[in-house]
Every structure is written in structure tokens, then in C-alpha cells.
Design an enzyme around this catalytic site. Structure first.
Site, PDB file in Angstrom:
ATOM      1  N   LYS A 249       0.845  -1.205   0.000  1.00  0.00           N
ATOM      2  CA  LYS A 249       0.000   0.000   0.000  1.00  0.00           C
ATOM      3  C   LYS A 249       0.876   1.250   0.000  1.00  0.00           C
ATOM      4  O   LYS A 249       1.692   1.450   0.896  1.00  0.00           O
ATOM      5  CB  LYS A 249      -0.911  -0.014   1.235  1.00  0.00           C
ATOM      6  CG  LYS A 249      -1.726   1.268   1.431  1.00  0.00           C
ATOM      7  CD  LYS A 249      -2.695   1.141   2.614  1.00  0.00           C
ATOM      8  CE  LYS A 249      -3.421   2.436   2.914  1.00  0.00           C
ATOM      9  NZ  LYS A 249      -4.318   2.349   4.095  1.00  0.00           N
ATOM     10  N   ASP A 254      -3.033  10.030   3.811  1.00  0.00           N
ATOM     11  CA  ASP A 254      -4.414   9.551   3.983  1.00  0.00           C
ATOM     12  C   ASP A 254      -5.172  10.470   4.932  1.00  0.00           C
ATOM     13  O   ASP A 254      -5.075  10.338   6.147  1.00  0.00           O
ATOM     14  CB  ASP A 254      -4.395   8.116   4.532  1.00  0.00           C
ATOM     15  CG  ASP A 254      -5.799   7.573   4.770  1.00  0.00           C
ATOM     16  OD1 ASP A 254      -6.774   8.175   4.266  1.00  0.00           O
ATOM     17  OD2 ASP A 254      -5.918   6.530   5.455  1.00  0.00           O
ATOM     18  N   LYS A 261     -10.583  12.088   8.754  1.00  0.00           N
ATOM     19  CA  LYS A 261     -10.062  11.640  10.041  1.00  0.00           C
ATOM     20  C   LYS A 261     -10.186  12.766  11.063  1.00  0.00           C
ATOM     21  O   LYS A 261     -10.106  13.939  10.697  1.00  0.00           O
ATOM     22  CB  LYS A 261      -8.581  11.264   9.900  1.00  0.00           C
ATOM     23  CG  LYS A 261      -8.357   9.979   9.137  1.00  0.00           C
ATOM     24  CD  LYS A 261      -6.891   9.595   9.142  1.00  0.00           C
ATOM     25  CE  LYS A 261      -6.636   8.360   8.292  1.00  0.00           C
ATOM     26  NZ  LYS A 261      -7.257   7.138   8.803  1.00  0.00           N
ATOM     27  N   ASP A 272       1.252   6.370   5.519  1.00  0.00           N
ATOM     28  CA  ASP A 272       0.341   5.324   5.055  1.00  0.00           C
ATOM     29  C   ASP A 272       0.893   4.578   3.838  1.00  0.00           C
ATOM     30  O   ASP A 272       0.149   3.943   3.102  1.00  0.00           O
ATOM     31  CB  ASP A 272      -1.033   5.954   4.754  1.00  0.00           C
ATOM     32  CG  ASP A 272      -2.173   4.969   4.935  1.00  0.00           C
ATOM     33  OD1 ASP A 272      -1.940   3.904   5.530  1.00  0.00           O
ATOM     34  OD2 ASP A 272      -3.283   5.267   4.460  1.00  0.00           O
ATOM     35  N   ASP A 331     -12.462   6.386   4.065  1.00  0.00           N
ATOM     36  CA  ASP A 331     -11.200   6.188   4.787  1.00  0.00           C
ATOM     37  C   ASP A 331     -10.710   4.737   4.649  1.00  0.00           C
ATOM     38  O   ASP A 331      -9.587   4.433   5.009  1.00  0.00           O
ATOM     39  CB  ASP A 331     -11.383   6.566   6.259  1.00  0.00           C
ATOM     40  CG  ASP A 331     -10.058   6.834   6.955  1.00  0.00           C
ATOM     41  OD1 ASP A 331      -9.024   6.898   6.246  1.00  0.00           O
ATOM     42  OD2 ASP A 331     -10.050   6.980   8.191  1.00  0.00           O
ATOM     43  N   GLU A 333      -9.621   3.277   2.139  1.00  0.00           N
ATOM     44  CA  GLU A 333      -9.143   3.442   0.758  1.00  0.00           C
ATOM     45  C   GLU A 333      -8.051   2.447   0.383  1.00  0.00           C
ATOM     46  O   GLU A 333      -7.881   2.118  -0.783  1.00  0.00           O
ATOM     47  CB  GLU A 333      -8.626   4.877   0.563  1.00  0.00           C
ATOM     48  CG  GLU A 333      -7.177   5.151   1.015  1.00  0.00           C
ATOM     49  CD  GLU A 333      -6.938   4.955   2.502  1.00  0.00           C
ATOM     50  OE1 GLU A 333      -7.922   4.969   3.268  1.00  0.00           O
ATOM     51  OE2 GLU A 333      -5.778   4.757   2.901  1.00  0.00           O
ATOM     52  N   ARG A 335      -7.681  -0.767   0.855  1.00  0.00           N
ATOM     53  CA  ARG A 335      -8.137  -2.014   0.229  1.00  0.00           C
ATOM     54  C   ARG A 335      -8.578  -1.786  -1.207  1.00  0.00           C
ATOM     55  O   ARG A 335      -8.503  -2.698  -2.033  1.00  0.00           O
ATOM     56  CB  ARG A 335      -9.240  -2.648   1.092  1.00  0.00           C
ATOM     57  CG  ARG A 335     -10.490  -1.839   1.189  1.00  0.00           C
ATOM     58  CD  ARG A 335     -11.357  -2.241   2.368  1.00  0.00           C
ATOM     59  NE  ARG A 335     -10.831  -1.744   3.640  1.00  0.00           N
ATOM     60  CZ  ARG A 335     -11.397  -1.979   4.817  1.00  0.00           C
ATOM     61  NH1 ARG A 335     -12.488  -2.717   4.898  1.00  0.00           N
ATOM     62  NH2 ARG A 335     -10.866  -1.486   5.925  1.00  0.00           N
TER      63      ARG A 335
END
Ligand code: BES
Ligand code: ZN
Ligand code: ZN
Length: 482
Positions: A249, A254, A261, A272, A331, A333, A335
Site C-alpha cells: 500500500k 491519507d 479523520k 500510510d 477512509d 481506501e 483495500r
């Protein structure tokens, strides 16, 4: 950062530099003069500068308990911190206690520990100038018998290459988001791997559109800094039919998107892409060591932000595999982008087994804290190999079970799959979402959301911020799987 060439065990090195001796608790009496023995007991990570046989010596306590891989790394890291603080630039580490308890392979752990202990954050402005003033250190290792000499050189080299891989992963994760847009990240990785036998292709936003990478674009198009997909191919075993797919990833920032968030959770948003960093760090080490394995890394890179075109909760998007996805939380995101990278790796790169690694869920940190990563796997042979790699690296992982009822939790009423769970089990369902795109290949999933970033490090070879989690385990996994 100490250079990778700094660890040497030539005869000459064994003569020069300040000696560093590691001492089990209670055994200090045999080494020290009576009046000094009361100043140092050998308790765990105790440090003292005292004369031994008339030579100035850095003593590091090992305590009474048996050693393990992490303890060896910690002791050497702690020693490195001590000599660096004192401005000592040439040292010779006595490996005998470690070899006695842990065998010759401990030399690799010593090298990793000594180098990682003095990791330096990427700094800016005046701070950067201060850092450049710090000088490199020469590290020699003594206490190795002649019969092991060649093996010792190999292990020390391996440890120092691994430390460089971990350092790189740490640097990427610690790098402020405004210095690491997706394109910068791809460029940094390619720069790190240049001169090594790794083929790289970076697909631009427009190419991704042509390819149909809908899920990656759905996330990445929310930012003015476009997404990209980096593919890295290392062919160290051309005769083998196996190619390991490593999917990391690479969300360089993020914010959560419209499911923004809370500000308290924003501290780590620049980190991230630790999964991607781990993949790149491992590939570097594999290529530097000319490991006999075929490994293809697929790294989706993007930012997760808010704009008028960003994803909204409730949107339904398509994906590279053609499956429709109901996005219920923007959030979640990671996956989405991993799904596209995963099906691309299987369909176009023809990988034979897959491993994805990501800072994916806060839930994994709630379960295991900051020292243990979460693993999901659907293939016993693949898992066995992973477990062996984990034992070699010393990194801690715990396998999480999953069943059919968990698969039910990500079924959508209007799309093929949904990106959040209907019934909790956040770490399991996030993993199973990605598995939907693994096309029945042996699949292993690492959630390093807890271990990739530590504000308050549990181990002396870490420093506050990025840890470089995953690099060493991925390396050992690929080293042993051909
Ligand atoms: N990158 C985060 C996961 C994360 C959380 C990493 C904390 C490091 C520290 C991921 O994209 C995320 O936001 N996951 C959500 C998923 C949820 C909305 C289903 C989470 O874990 O809260
Ligand atoms: Zn997120
Ligand atoms: Zn994320």
C-alpha cells in the site's frame, strides 16, 4: 545513517577502535578490576565506559535472561547510541557472547542492530545542516573463529544491506507528505534501486485510465497530485516457475477523504505507505544479495484527499478486475487500491503466490498493539514459509483466523463487494476484501498499521516514528522461497 560498507571484519579492524564488550549479568567480575566491578553489574542494557585489560572499553549489559534476535539487535543498537553520543568513530564489537548463545547467524542481527540504532530522521533547514556534520563510524567485529570467517563476512554484509533497506523504508514513511507525492515516491524508489538488476515500470494516471484501474483512480483522482502504479521485477531465479507477488500500500497521505479523520488521528497520515516502503526495502536487499528468487512488486501510489470529484460514501465504483464495489467509508481506501494492484499482479505479471502488506486497519493495533503485526493466509504451505521467515527476522506476527461468516460481512446489496464490514471484525474483513481480488492464488496478508509507526519505541533499535516493519521478514521469505 551509517553506510552499508561500514561493517568490516578484517584483521586490521579487529585491532583498531574502541572495544565494545557485551556482558551477561554477574559475569562482569571476571572482566573488571575489583574497584570497577561495583560500577557495572551487567543488567539489561546497562552502559559503562571502563578499562578492560588496560584498554578503554564500552560495556553493555545483557541481563540474565536468555538472548533472542530482538535482544541482540537491541544490545547492539544501544551500544551504537552510546558510542555515537560520545563521538567515537571507530569501534570493534566483541561477538563472542552472542555467537555462543545464538550461533553464527547472530552476526547478521548484530549488524542490523548496530546500524539501525543510529538511524537519522530526514531533516530540513538548519536541522539538516547539523546532521550532515555527524561523521560516519567504522565498525569492526571480533571474537569470530577462523573457520567461520567467510560465513561471517556474508552475514555481516547481509545485515548491513538489510539495515539499508529498513532505513529506506523508514525514510519514506518519515518523509513529510509535501515532500513525497505519489510521483516523488516512485522516483525515490527507482533511484534507490538504480544500478541493481531490477526492472521498473511506472504507469501514469492516463495509462491507469486506459488500463481500467478504476478503484485506484477513484481514490487517487481526489488529489491534484495524480496516482501512479509502480511495477518492479527482480528475476534472480530464471529457471524457477515461481514468481512471488509483493503488493504494498502506497498511500502517501491519507486524510480519510470525505470520511475525514479526526485531527487527533492525523499525526500519522504521511506514513500510510509503509507497506510500499517495506516492499521496496526488501527488493533492494534481495537484489543487492543476488538472491535466487523471482519477485515482482506492484505498488499502487496515491493520496486520499477531499475535492469536488472525490469519492463519497455510498458511491459504487468499478475495478480492474471488473467487480463492482460499494464504498461506504472513504477512509477504507487502502483495500480499494490494493484490490486493483492485486488483480493486476495476478493477471498481467503472472505471479504464482501473493503477499500484500499495508497499514490497513486501526483495529489491528487495538488487538496487538505496536509490536505485533496481523497475518491472514489461506494457504498452509505459504504460511509455513512466512512463519520461518518471521522466525529468522525476529519480527513478531500473529495469525488471525477467518471463516465464511466473515466473507458474508463484506457482501453488498447492490454491488459485488463493499469496502466496510457489516459486522465488525475490521482487520479480518479488510483482508478478505483484498482476497476477493487474489484470483485464488495462495494469499498472505500483513496488516502493519500497529507496527509501522511508534511514538514510544518498545525496542532500542527503533526510534520514534517509522520502524521499517516488514522489510526483513519479506526479504527472508523471498530468500527461502524459489
Ligand atoms: N491507513 C488507515 C489505517 C491506519 C489507522 C493506519 C491507524 C495507521 C494507524 C486506513 O486507511 C483506515 O483509515 N482504515 C480505517 C478503516 C475503516 C474506515 C473501515 C480504520 O481502520 O479506521
Ligand atoms: Zn484510510
Ligand atoms: Zn489508509
Amino acid at each position: 545513517m551509517l553506510g552499508v560498507e561500514d561493517l568490516l571484519i578484517t584483521e586490521e579492524d579487529a585491532q583498531e577502535g574502541m572495544q565494545v564488550i557485551f556482558v551477561k549479568e554477574g559475569e562482569q567480575k571476571a572482566l573488571l578490576e575489583e574497584e570497577n566491578a561495583v560500577l557495572f553489574s551487567g543488567s539489561w542494557l546497562e552502559r559503562a565506559f571502563l578499562p578492560v585489560d588496560g584498554h578503554p572499553t564500552l560495556l553493555i549489559g545483557l541481563g540474565k535472561k536468555p538472548l533472542d534476535i530482538f535482544k541482540v539487535k537491541e544490545a547492539c543498537a544501544s551500544a551504537a547510541k552510546a558510542w555515537t553520543e560520545k563521538g567515537i568513530r571507530s569501534v570493534r564489537l566483541d561477538a563472542s557472547v552472542f555467537i555462543q548463545e545464538q550461533g553464527i547467524e547472530t552476526l547478521r542481527d548484530m549488524a542490523e542492530g548496530a546500524l539501525l540504532g543510529t538511524y537519522q530522521l530526514p531533516c530540513f533547514g538548519e536541522k539538516e545542516k547539523e546532521q550532515k556534520a555527524k561523521e560516519r563510524c567504522r565498525i569492526g567485529v571480533s571474537g569470530i573463529s577462523e573457520e567461520y570467517r567467510q560465513q561471517a563476512e556474508t552475514l555481516l554484509k547481509e545485515g548491513s544491506v538489510l539495515a539499508a533497506g529498513v532505513d529506506f523504508a523508514r525514510d519514506m514513511v518519515n518523509m513529510p507528505g509535501n515532500f513525497l507525492r505519489p510521483a516523488d515516491f516512485a522516483e525515490k524508489i527507482c533511484g534507490f534501486l538504480k544500478d541493481l538488476p531490477v526492472e521498473s515500470v511506472c504507469y501514469s494516471r492516463d495509462q491507469l485510465k486506459e488500463m481500467g484501474m478504476e478503484a485506484l483512480l477513484a481514490v487517487g483522482d481526489g488529489s491534484q497530485f495524480p496516482p501512479c502504479l509502480l511495477v518492479l521485477r527482480y528475476q534472480g531465479a530464471p529457471e524457477s516457475l515461481q514468481t512471488i507477488g509483493l503488493i504494498g500500500k502506497g498511500v502517501t497521505c491519507d486524510t480519510g477523504g470525505y470520511c475525514l479523520k479526526a485531527s487527533a488521528s492525523m499525526e500519522g497520515i504521511k506514513g500510510d505507505m509503509a507497506g510500499a516502503g517495506a516492499v521496496a526495502g526488501a527488493l533492494y536487499a534481495l537484489a543487492r544479495r543476488e538472491t535466487k528468487a523471482n519477485v515482482t512488486a506492484v505498488i499502487p501510489m496515491c493520496e486520499n484527499r477531499i475535492s469536488s470529484g472525490s469519492l463519497l460514501p455510498g458511491d459504487v465504483i468499478s475495478s480492474y478486475a471488473g467487480k463492482s464495489i460499494e464504498v461506504l467509508n472513504t477512509d477504507a481506501e487502502g483495500r480499494l487500491i490494493l484490490a486493483d494492484a492485486m488483480s493486476y499482479a495476478v493477471r498481467k505479471e503472472h505471479v504464482t503466490q501473493v503477499l500484500d502488506i499495508a497499514t490497513l486497519t486501526g483495529a489491528v493495533a487495538t488487538m496487538f498493539g505496536f509490536t505485533v503485526g496481523g497475518v491472514l493466509c489461506d494457504d498452509e504451505n505459504w504460511y509455513r514459509e512466512f512463519e520461518r521467515a518471521g522466525r529468522t527476522s525476529g519480527e513478531r506476527y500473529a495469525r488471525i483466523p477467518f471463516y465464511e461468516e466473515h466473507e458474508e460481512m463484506i457482501k453488498s446489496r447492490l454491488a459485488d463487494v463493499r469496502n466496510t464490514s457489516k459486522g465488525g471484525c475490521g482487520t479480518i474483513t479488510a483482508g478478505l476484501f483484498i482476497r476477493e481480488f487474489a484470483e485464488n492464488k495462495p494469499w498472505l496478508h500483513l496488516d502493519i498499521a500497529g507496527t509501522a509507526w511508534v511514538s514510544d519505541p518498545a525496542f532500542a533499535f527503533q526510534s520514534p516514528g517509522a520502524t521499517g516493519a516488514g522489510v526483513t521478514t519479506l526479504y527472508h521469505l523471498c530468500t527461502k522461497t524459489t
